[in-house]
Enzyme design. Structure first.
Site, PDB file in Angstrom:
ATOM      1  N   HIS A  72       0.812  -1.222   0.000  1.00 32.41           N
ATOM      2  CA  HIS A  72       0.000   0.000   0.000  1.00 32.41           C
ATOM      3  C   HIS A  72       0.844   1.269   0.000  1.00 32.41           C
ATOM      4  O   HIS A  72       0.313   2.367  -0.133  1.00 32.41           O
ATOM      5  CB  HIS A  72      -0.995  -0.008   1.167  1.00 32.41           C
ATOM      6  CG  HIS A  72      -0.398   0.233   2.514  1.00 32.41           C
ATOM      7  ND1 HIS A  72      -0.176  -0.771   3.435  1.00 32.41           N
ATOM      8  CD2 HIS A  72       0.007   1.379   3.117  1.00 32.41           C
ATOM      9  CE1 HIS A  72       0.329  -0.255   4.535  1.00 32.41           C
ATOM     10  NE2 HIS A  72       0.456   1.045   4.362  1.00 32.41           N
ATOM     11  N   ASP A 117       0.052  -7.659   1.497  1.00 32.46           N
ATOM     12  CA  ASP A 117       0.571  -6.288   1.619  1.00 32.46           C
ATOM     13  C   ASP A 117       2.101  -6.272   1.710  1.00 32.46           C
ATOM     14  O   ASP A 117       2.683  -5.992   2.749  1.00 32.46           O
ATOM     15  CB  ASP A 117      -0.054  -5.614   2.848  1.00 32.46           C
ATOM     16  CG  ASP A 117       0.117  -4.106   2.827  1.00 32.46           C
ATOM     17  OD1 ASP A 117       0.591  -3.561   1.807  1.00 32.46           O
ATOM     18  OD2 ASP A 117      -0.235  -3.466   3.842  1.00 32.46           O
ATOM     19  N   GLN A 202       1.156   6.280  12.274  1.00 25.14           N
ATOM     20  CA  GLN A 202       1.287   6.958  10.984  1.00 25.14           C
ATOM     21  C   GLN A 202       2.769   7.156  10.643  1.00 25.14           C
ATOM     22  O   GLN A 202       3.509   7.767  11.391  1.00 25.14           O
ATOM     23  CB  GLN A 202       0.605   8.331  11.006  1.00 25.14           C
ATOM     24  CG  GLN A 202      -0.875   8.295  11.279  1.00 25.14           C
ATOM     25  CD  GLN A 202      -1.197   8.530  12.731  1.00 25.14           C
ATOM     26  OE1 GLN A 202      -0.314   8.556  13.581  1.00 25.14           O
ATOM     27  NE2 GLN A 202      -2.469   8.695  13.029  1.00 25.14           N
ATOM     28  N   GLY A 203       3.181   6.648   9.489  1.00 22.73           N
ATOM     29  CA  GLY A 203       4.555   6.814   9.046  1.00 22.73           C
ATOM     30  C   GLY A 203       5.411   5.580   9.172  1.00 22.73           C
ATOM     31  O   GLY A 203       6.568   5.585   8.766  1.00 22.73           O
ATOM     32  N   ASP A 204       4.880   4.490   9.732  1.00 22.19           N
ATOM     33  CA  ASP A 204       5.659   3.267   9.902  1.00 22.19           C
ATOM     34  C   ASP A 204       5.308   2.171   8.911  1.00 22.19           C
ATOM     35  O   ASP A 204       5.963   1.128   8.886  1.00 22.19           O
ATOM     36  CB  ASP A 204       5.457   2.705  11.312  1.00 22.19           C
ATOM     37  CG  ASP A 204       6.175   3.527  12.354  1.00 22.19           C
ATOM     38  OD1 ASP A 204       7.186   4.153  12.018  1.00 22.19           O
ATOM     39  OD2 ASP A 204       5.717   3.566  13.494  1.00 22.19           O
ATOM     40  N   SER A 205       4.271   2.347   8.122  1.00 23.40           N
ATOM     41  CA  SER A 205       3.882   1.319   7.155  1.00 23.40           C
ATOM     42  C   SER A 205       5.086   0.839   6.361  1.00 23.40           C
ATOM     43  O   SER A 205       5.935   1.631   5.954  1.00 23.40           O
ATOM     44  CB  SER A 205       2.862   1.875   6.163  1.00 23.40           C
ATOM     45  OG  SER A 205       1.578   1.837   6.690  1.00 23.40           O
TER      46      SER A 205
END
Length: 256
Positions: A72, A117, A202-205
């Site tokens: 993603h 993913d 938020q920001g670690d994907s």
């Protein structure tokens, strides 16, 4: 759960769900109590395989020229020179940072927003740093994992200059399904505390979830994927189960 709902789970940034070792800040009603700290700063060189990607995601060095991240986080497979990988530092502003552009992206075949993913990014040149091996069996899908990233230190917060790390315990599929009925067993693995307080955000994907193997070396078990908010009680983080896709990942890397 459809992919639109999943995309709302951990805040979209630059069109991707991007997930950080986090802390929960006390509410005004409990401001006198010490905060629950979810993440601490990593030492320089502690996790040399960590990569920061310019679209706002994390990743790990599968090889010195290929980054493993989340599907993603990237667009369709093909030539792509728009991504910059930063490695070799915990401080993103360090003059010692190694920055390399991408040349190609390979997104998991059949990815449609639910499961599968994972993705690979080929770099223009190798980065001379240690790589992170991936789990090829379910033997390490248990115990306590380490997560690390430059994402937000709290839900809705700003992404970080310094690499943060935290530890999270394995959560069984049965327990995780109580929070996420749409969990895809066999493709996803969960980790987190029942009381919350420690999580990716938020920001670690795309970043790795890893632990020590029987020989004491780091091995990647998961890829930061999605979740409900950040570090909320009874909502663990959901990660791509690397062992399920290990063969496909290695075969895809060979084609790059």
């Amino acid at each position: 759960m459809n992919k639109f709902v999943r995309a709302l789970k951990r805040c979209a940034v630059v069109g991707a769900v991007v997930l950080a070792a986090v802390s929960l800040q006390p509410s005004s009603a409990s401001a006198a109590a010490p905060p629950v700290v979810g993440g601490t700063r990593a030492a320089q060189g502690e996790f040399p395989f960590m990569v920061r990607l310019s679209m706002g995601c994390g990743g790990s060095l599968l090889t010195q020229q290929i980054v493993l991240t989340a599907a993603h986080c990237v667009g369709a497979s093909g030539n792509n020179t728009s991504i910059t990988a930063t490695a070799g530092v915990v401080d993103l502003r360090s003059s010692s940072a190694i920055k390399v552009r991408s040349t190609k992206v390979l997104r998991a075949p059949g990815y449609n927003g639910d499961g599968k993913d994972w993705a690979l990014i080929k770099l223009a040149q190798p980065i001379n740093l240690p790589t992170l091996k991936i789990a090829e069996t379910t033997a390490y899908n248990n115990g306590t994992f380490t997560v690390a990233g430059w994402g937000a230190a709290r839900e809705g917060g700003a992404q970080q200059r310094y690499l943060l790390k935290a530890q999270v315990p394995f959560v069984s599929d049965a327990s995780c399904r109580q929070s996420y009925p749409s969990l895809i067993a066999g493709e996803e693995i969960c980790a987190g505390f029942p009381q919350g307080g420690v999580d990716t955000c938020q920001g670690d994907s795309g970043g790795p979830m890893f632990r020590r193997d029987n020989a004491g070396a780091w091995i990647q078990v998961g890829i930061v994927s999605w979740g409900q908010g950040c570090a909320r009680p009874d909502y663990p983080g959901v990660y791509t189960e690397v062992s399920t896709f290990a063969s496909a990942i290695k075969s895809a890397a060979a084609t790059l």
